[in-house]
Design a protein around this motif. Sequence first.
Motif, short mmCIF file in Angstrom:
data_model
loop_
_atom_site.label_atom_id
_atom_site.label_comp_id
_atom_site.label_asym_id
_atom_site.label_seq_id
_atom_site.Cartn_x
_atom_site.Cartn_y
_atom_site.Cartn_z
N PHE A 35 0.83 -1.20 0.00
CA PHE A 35 0.00 0.00 0.00
C PHE A 35 0.87 1.25 0.00
N GLU A 61 -8.34 6.02 7.99
CA GLU A 61 -7.03 5.71 8.56
C GLU A 61 -7.15 5.32 10.03
N PHE A 64 -9.00 1.57 9.87
CA PHE A 64 -8.32 0.44 9.25
C PHE A 64 -6.80 0.55 9.45
N SER A 65 -6.27 -0.36 10.26
CA SER A 65 -4.83 -0.37 10.52
C SER A 65 -4.03 -0.79 9.29
N THR A 66 -4.71 -1.42 8.33
CA THR A 66 -4.02 -1.87 7.11
C THR A 66 -3.71 -0.71 6.16
N LYS A 68 -1.76 1.62 6.01
CA LYS A 68 -0.48 2.21 6.39
C LYS A 68 0.54 1.88 5.29
N THR A 71 2.08 -1.81 3.97
CA THR A 71 1.21 -2.96 4.20
C THR A 71 0.93 -3.67 2.88
N ALA A 75 -4.00 -7.24 1.73
CA ALA A 75 -4.58 -7.34 3.07
C ALA A 75 -5.70 -6.34 3.30
N ILE A 76 -5.89 -5.43 2.36
CA ILE A 76 -6.89 -4.36 2.53
C ILE A 76 -8.24 -4.84 2.00
N ASP A 77 -9.25 -4.81 2.86
CA ASP A 77 -10.60 -5.25 2.52
C ASP A 77 -11.38 -4.06 1.93
#
Length: 252
Positions: A35, A61, A64-66, A68, A71, A75-77
């Motif tokens: 990301f 932000e 969603f901790s992803t 960043k 990442t 892994a991002i939904d």
Amino acid sequence: MSRLKIKNSVVFTLLVAVLIGFIAFVEKKEDSKVFHKLEVIVGSISDVYFVDEKEIVKILENEFSTLKPGTPISAIDLKSVEKKVENHPFVKDAEAFKDLKGNVVVRINQHKPIARVVRPMAADGYISDEGIILPTSPKYTSRVLLIEGPKGEALLGKKDISKSDSELLELIHFIVNDNFWSAQISSLEINQKGDITLYQQVGKQTIEFGKPIEIEEKFKKIEILYKEILPKKGWNAYDRVNVKYKDQIICE
């Protein structure tokens, strides 16, 4: 089996193998992407600024901790991102997708307020062009048609008036979509029986419109009032004009 058939079979098998290999390569490359940044794009609607791009970025932000840098982008939904954005009361719909640079892009369409329900003893609310009831915003106020009166205030107890009050919504659309009437009619008052009174920007007459039916016919009578009656009698000759009865204009 003939040599030609065997040759065709071998070629087909090789092509399938190449295709599978290519798909696997693309998926592996996609999984290796990380990301980069979040971009929020709010579709522009004239005079509507209820959805702030920076505010949406901050909400996502924090949620969603992803989201960043670094990442794995896999892994991002994205569906969860869309649902979170669509929880915003002024977001009509949202689409989230990944671009080739590793960015997550969120495109947003806003609800468009076309009328504001005014309540003296409680918070106001907006009606969208689709009949959705919206809250007000502490950051921005839209200049739209005002709706007052007990039956008007009751609208804010609903989520959607497109079916329950379709005739009223049609009247609102008729006014706001016409350049002259949107400039001339400043507000509607709806009494307990559902009868409507129109208030003007110019002219002291209140216009008793009645129920929101036969809309075009009633506005044609109001046009006659402006073009034929008031120029002859004087613009301040009457205090009240009634157009709710068929084929009649009552001036008092």
